[in-house]
Design a protein around this motif. Structure first.
Motif, mmCIF file in Angstrom:
data_model
loop_
_atom_site.group_PDB
_atom_site.id
_atom_site.type_symbol
_atom_site.label_atom_id
_atom_site.label_comp_id
_atom_site.label_asym_id
_atom_site.label_seq_id
_atom_site.Cartn_x
_atom_site.Cartn_y
_atom_site.Cartn_z
ATOM 1 N N SER A 1 -19.589 -6.263 27.976
ATOM 2 C CA SER A 1 -20.743 -5.524 27.468
ATOM 3 C C SER A 1 -20.531 -5.102 26.011
ATOM 4 N N ILE A 2 -19.360 -4.572 25.724
ATOM 5 C CA ILE A 2 -19.051 -4.126 24.355
ATOM 6 C C ILE A 2 -18.996 -5.313 23.399
ATOM 7 N N ARG B 1 -22.424 -6.665 22.477
ATOM 8 C CA ARG B 1 -23.134 -5.802 21.540
ATOM 9 C C ARG B 1 -22.551 -5.867 20.121
ATOM 10 N N LEU B 2 -21.239 -6.010 20.033
ATOM 11 C CA LEU B 2 -20.599 -6.021 18.721
ATOM 12 C C LEU B 2 -20.598 -7.399 18.057
ATOM 13 N N TRP C 1 -23.873 2.536 33.082
ATOM 14 C CA TRP C 1 -25.007 1.894 32.398
ATOM 15 C C TRP C 1 -25.471 0.737 33.263
ATOM 16 N N GLU D 1 -24.357 -10.028 31.261
ATOM 17 C CA GLU D 1 -23.057 -9.381 31.444
ATOM 18 C C GLU D 1 -22.492 -9.669 32.834
ATOM 19 N N ALA E 1 -33.352 -11.007 24.727
ATOM 20 C CA ALA E 1 -33.054 -9.781 25.476
ATOM 21 C C ALA E 1 -33.066 -10.156 26.947
#
Length: 148
Positions: free
Chosen positions: A29-30, A33-34, A75, A81, A146
């Motif tokens: 997930s991180i 996003r990064l 979350w 993911e 998305a």
């Protein structure tokens, strides 16, 4: 069944797998996003099975564990993911899953969805998911996608 009762019902190797899946979902997930999907996709394709890794966990059982872990995160883990996590775990156990990404138009907008197939069978979604989302020919979604 409560989370605690479920935890107690797991065998010790499954408990380790649940902890690993929670950690992996967090990292994926991180990283998404990064750094986006591209680098993670390349990393996933380079994953190989661990030597000596027992193949006792069936793909269906791995799918169930990832799904249960994802529901208990603080979350909402999206389909990409969850699918990347499942693909990682399957590859580490010697399987060759396919990450499928599809699109459909609904109320004037494009909806994207990801799922895993193994030997032509859908693991982490409805068997007819490809009837509802038109799969891309490759595994790369548009850069602004998305996911559900």
């Amino acid at each position: 069944m409560s989370a605690w009762d479920y935890w107690k019902s797991l065998r010790p190797p499954e408990r380790l797998l649940v902890v690993y899946a929670a950690w992996l979902l967090t990292v994926i997930s991180i990283r998404l996003r990064l750094f986006g999907f591209g680098g993670l996709r390349a990393r996933l394709s380079s994953v190989s099975s661990r030597s000596g890794q027992p193949l006792e966990d069936s793909p269906v059982r791995l799918t169930e564990l990832v799904s249960k872990v994802a529901k208990r995160l603080p979350w909402k883990a999206n389909c990409l993911e969850r699918s990347l996590t499942l693909a990682w775990l399957l590859r580490r156990r010697g399987h060759a899953p396919s990450l499928r990404i599809g699109v459909r138009r609904a109320t004037g907008e494009l909806l994207f969805h990801a799922w895993i197939e193994l030997d032509g069978l859908v693991l982490n979604d409805a068997p007819d998911v490809a009837d509802n989302f038109t799969p891309f020919s490759g595994e790369t979604p548009p850069p602004t996608a998305a996911f559900l």
